[in-house]
Design a protein around this motif. Structure first.
Motif, PDB file in Angstrom:
ATOM      1  N   ASP A   1       0.823  -1.216   0.000  1.00  0.00           N
ATOM      2  CA  ASP A   1       0.000   0.000   0.000  1.00  0.00           C
ATOM      3  C   ASP A   1       0.858   1.267   0.000  1.00  0.00           C
ATOM      4  OD1 ASP A   1      -2.537  -0.984  -0.140  1.00  0.00           O
ATOM      5  OD2 ASP A   1      -2.959  -0.882   2.004  1.00  0.00           O
ATOM      6  N   THR A   2       0.406   2.259  -0.759  1.00  0.00           N
ATOM      7  CA  THR A   2       0.937   3.610  -0.649  1.00  0.00           C
ATOM      8  C   THR A   2      -0.072   4.393   0.195  1.00  0.00           C
ATOM      9  OG1 THR A   2      -0.303   4.327  -2.576  1.00  0.00           O
ATOM     10  CG2 THR A   2       1.909   3.454  -2.974  1.00  0.00           C
ATOM     11  N   ASP A   3       0.211   5.659   0.478  1.00  0.00           N
ATOM     12  CA  ASP A   3      -0.767   6.450   1.236  1.00  0.00           C
ATOM     13  C   ASP A   3      -2.114   6.455   0.514  1.00  0.00           C
ATOM     14  OD1 ASP A   3       1.043   6.961   3.178  1.00  0.00           O
ATOM     15  OD2 ASP A   3       1.526   8.996   2.501  1.00  0.00           O
TER      16      ASP A   3
ATOM     17  N   ARG B   1      -3.836   3.011   0.672  1.00  0.00           N
ATOM     18  CA  ARG B   1      -4.281   2.745   2.052  1.00  0.00           C
ATOM     19  C   ARG B   1      -5.587   3.491   2.317  1.00  0.00           C
ATOM     20  NH1 ARG B   1       0.015   4.345   4.417  1.00  0.00           N
ATOM     21  NH2 ARG B   1       1.152   2.468   3.885  1.00  0.00           N
ATOM     22  N   GLN B   2      -5.640   4.714   1.824  1.00  0.00           N
ATOM     23  CA  GLN B   2      -6.880   5.503   1.978  1.00  0.00           C
ATOM     24  C   GLN B   2      -8.032   4.848   1.235  1.00  0.00           C
ATOM     25  OE1 GLN B   2      -6.659   9.577   0.791  1.00  0.00           O
ATOM     26  NE2 GLN B   2      -5.708  10.189   2.722  1.00  0.00           N
TER      27      GLN B   2
END
Ligand SMILES: [Zn+2]
Length: 198
Positions: free
Chosen positions: A187-189, A192-193
């Protein structure tokens, strides 16, 4: 070493037990099944199983105080929201177990139960606006195993997220939001969001 896919005396492995509490790092094969298990604590958004019927997204009710077992018939498109952000279809039945426990919820997803299956697994996306399935790709997993599909789907997610054309519904032109793969470690930010979004 004992082959995990055959019984000690030879022939298919027909009986085994798995702990739903321990969870699994990946998708170990047991008998004719690819099996994932995991758990969430009480504060996390529960995983949500949906099936696609025509252009309708139908939720499978989550367990509230009781365990549920839900078979997804082969060839049915389904997603498990918060666990992976694409839709999936296999050429064999899938079984979803959702059980409440003392400290949260326990889950198991089993794909298989038939010799040499899954052989083909597909991923794709469903437009949240109009329910159109689009951007599908089918992966042959017969030779290399189910991990081949997971890798292909992760790559598909990466391409999808950087290309608005790929995320645009061919039917109503709605742009699908960013999505996420199965592997939370990747996941990246942004993904993840997307994973946490309702
Ligand atoms: Zn649409």
């Amino acid at each position: 070493m004992v082959n995990p896919q055959t019984a000690p005396g030879g022939g298919p492995l027909l009986s085994y037990t798995r702990s739903m509490v321990e969870g699994s790092a990946g998708w170990p094969l047991q008998g004719d099944y690819a099996i994932w298990s995991g758990n969430l604590d009480q504060n996390a958004s529960p995983y949500l199983l949906h099936e696609l019927v025509g252009q309708r997204v139908l939720p499978v009710p989550i367990s509230s105080g009781r365990a549920i077992l839900h078979p997804v018939t082969r060839s049915t498109w389904f997603e498990i929201r918060h666990l992976f952000g694409y839709w999936m279809r296999a050429d064999v039945d899938t079984v979803w177990l959702d059980a409440p426990g003392e400290n949260g919820r326990y889950y198991t997803l089993c794909i298989g139960g038939s010799d040499a299956r899954p052989g083909e697994v597909s991923y794709g996306w469903v437009c949240p606006q109009c329910g159109t399935l689009f951007g599908t790709a089918t992966v042959d997993v017969a030779a290399e195993g189910f991990q081949t599909f997971l890798n292909a789907a992760e790559d598909g997610v990466s391409r999808f997220n950087v290309d608005e054309d790929l995320r645009t519904c061919p039917q109503c032109r709605h742009v699908h939001p960013l999505t996420y793969g199965f592997d939370q470690a990747r996941d990246t930010d942004a993904t993840r969001q997307a994973r946490m979004a309702i």
